[in-house]
Design an enzyme around this catalytic site. Sequence first.
Site, PDB file in Angstrom:
ATOM      1  N   ARG A   1      95.424 101.148  -2.677  1.00  0.00           N
ATOM      2  CA  ARG A   1      94.250 100.517  -2.979  1.00  0.00           C
ATOM      3  C   ARG A   1      92.927 100.706  -2.870  1.00  0.00           C
ATOM      4  O   ARG A   1      92.663 100.737  -1.854  1.00  0.00           O
ATOM      5  CB  ARG A   1      94.416  98.711  -2.913  1.00  0.00           C
ATOM      6  CG  ARG A   1      95.261  97.853  -3.713  1.00  0.00           C
ATOM      7  CD  ARG A   1      95.269  98.114  -5.049  1.00  0.00           C
ATOM      8  NE  ARG A   1      97.073  97.123  -6.077  1.00  0.00           N
ATOM      9  CZ  ARG A   1      97.732  97.602  -6.286  1.00  0.00           C
ATOM     10  NH1 ARG A   1      97.236  99.158  -6.813  1.00  0.00           N
ATOM     11  NH2 ARG A   1      97.894  97.433  -6.755  1.00  0.00           N
TER      12      ARG A   1
ATOM     13  N   GLU B   1      88.180 101.285 -11.057  1.00  0.00           N
ATOM     14  CA  GLU B   1      88.263 102.348 -11.969  1.00  0.00           C
ATOM     15  C   GLU B   1      88.589 101.641 -13.173  1.00  0.00           C
ATOM     16  O   GLU B   1      88.144 100.769 -13.998  1.00  0.00           O
ATOM     17  CB  GLU B   1      90.592 101.775 -11.719  1.00  0.00           C
ATOM     18  CG  GLU B   1      90.361 102.575 -10.785  1.00  0.00           C
ATOM     19  CD  GLU B   1      92.179 102.629  -9.958  1.00  0.00           C
ATOM     20  OE1 GLU B   1      92.779 102.016 -11.030  1.00  0.00           O
ATOM     21  OE2 GLU B   1      92.211 102.836  -8.435  1.00  0.00           O
TER      22      GLU B   1
ATOM     23  N   HIS C   1      95.214 107.153 -10.883  1.00  0.00           N
ATOM     24  CA  HIS C   1      95.733 105.731 -10.478  1.00  0.00           C
ATOM     25  C   HIS C   1      97.960 106.204 -10.812  1.00  0.00           C
ATOM     26  O   HIS C   1      97.933 105.301 -11.900  1.00  0.00           O
ATOM     27  CB  HIS C   1      95.532 104.674 -11.078  1.00  0.00           C
ATOM     28  CG  HIS C   1      95.822 103.690 -10.356  1.00  0.00           C
ATOM     29  ND1 HIS C   1      95.127 102.365  -9.578  1.00  0.00           N
ATOM     30  CD2 HIS C   1      97.211 103.369  -9.590  1.00  0.00           C
ATOM     31  CE1 HIS C   1      96.120 101.743  -9.187  1.00  0.00           C
ATOM     32  NE2 HIS C   1      96.910 101.995  -8.648  1.00  0.00           N
TER      33      HIS C   1
END
Length: 323
Positions: free
Chosen positions: A237, A266, A285
């Site tokens: 994370r 993000e 991601h």
Amino acid sequence: MKPSVILYKTLPDDLQQRLEAHFTVTQVKNLHPDTVQQHAGAFASAVGLLGSSEKVDAALLAKMPALRAASTVSVGYDNFDVEALNARRVLLMHTPAALTETVADTVMALVLSTARRVVEVAERVKAGEWKRSIDADWFGTDVHHKTLGIVGMGRIGMALAQRARFGFNMPILYNARRQHKEAEERFQARYCDLDTLLREADFVCLILPLTEETRHLFGDAQFKQMKPSAIFINAGRGPVVDEQALIAALRSGEIHAAGLDVFEHEPLAVDSPLLTMPNVVALPHIGSATHETRYSMAATAVDNLIAALNGKPEKNCVNPQVM
């Protein structure tokens, strides 16, 4: 009459049909307040909630008095206010096993691409810079037989250790909340405190969930302990890392390079210094982003919701104590 559920994610047709065989499904685009208001009746009567990447907090739960179970299409559940769910006795289901192998593949790809400068030199080839036999300006560093440090020895950590140990003959160091005898027996992994891991590892791979304890766990002090030749990998994370501290460490040469699949915010801002550093591999991601794994995650989430609402959350339940 079938129980009602809210779906806030598009599912493959067969999984949509599986869900509809059990429930009356109201599909919405998101969980924003205006969407909830637009479908107020459906939210008020829904006993189930399924989707990903949206905040589920006390304010939303107040609009869903009948809710009994929420199912997220992810392993992480930091978007959920677990305390609020517990207070309402709402089960929270997730998909921890569905993405293990794929995320471990991604971490290993980051290790290889940063060490061998794959992205950087490929772009140089495309730019026409390869005009003669390459010299040291193009060289990377070896991966095989280097020491891999894993912070967070869960399912993904174990899968990564297997790849590193048996595929690349890498000694394994790990730090976790508890010792893992299986990791030590199968991979000869050595349990150590975080400071020791940072000092000794050639690759530091961070695979931790986001909690109040892990937020900004990595900052200036941690990067200063790493070898100048060390490579930092984060596929857990983003907010576990103080991103400004990471940028400073890369700029100053405190660490050699970084491979990142997650970021504090993000999508990553287009003006982030990380995007202009040749020694950084930045991915959007993609840890679980394969067709096969995303399907498996969605299927697991559907099955999780069905099981939870049938009173049988035998696996994949974050908070079984609320039963």
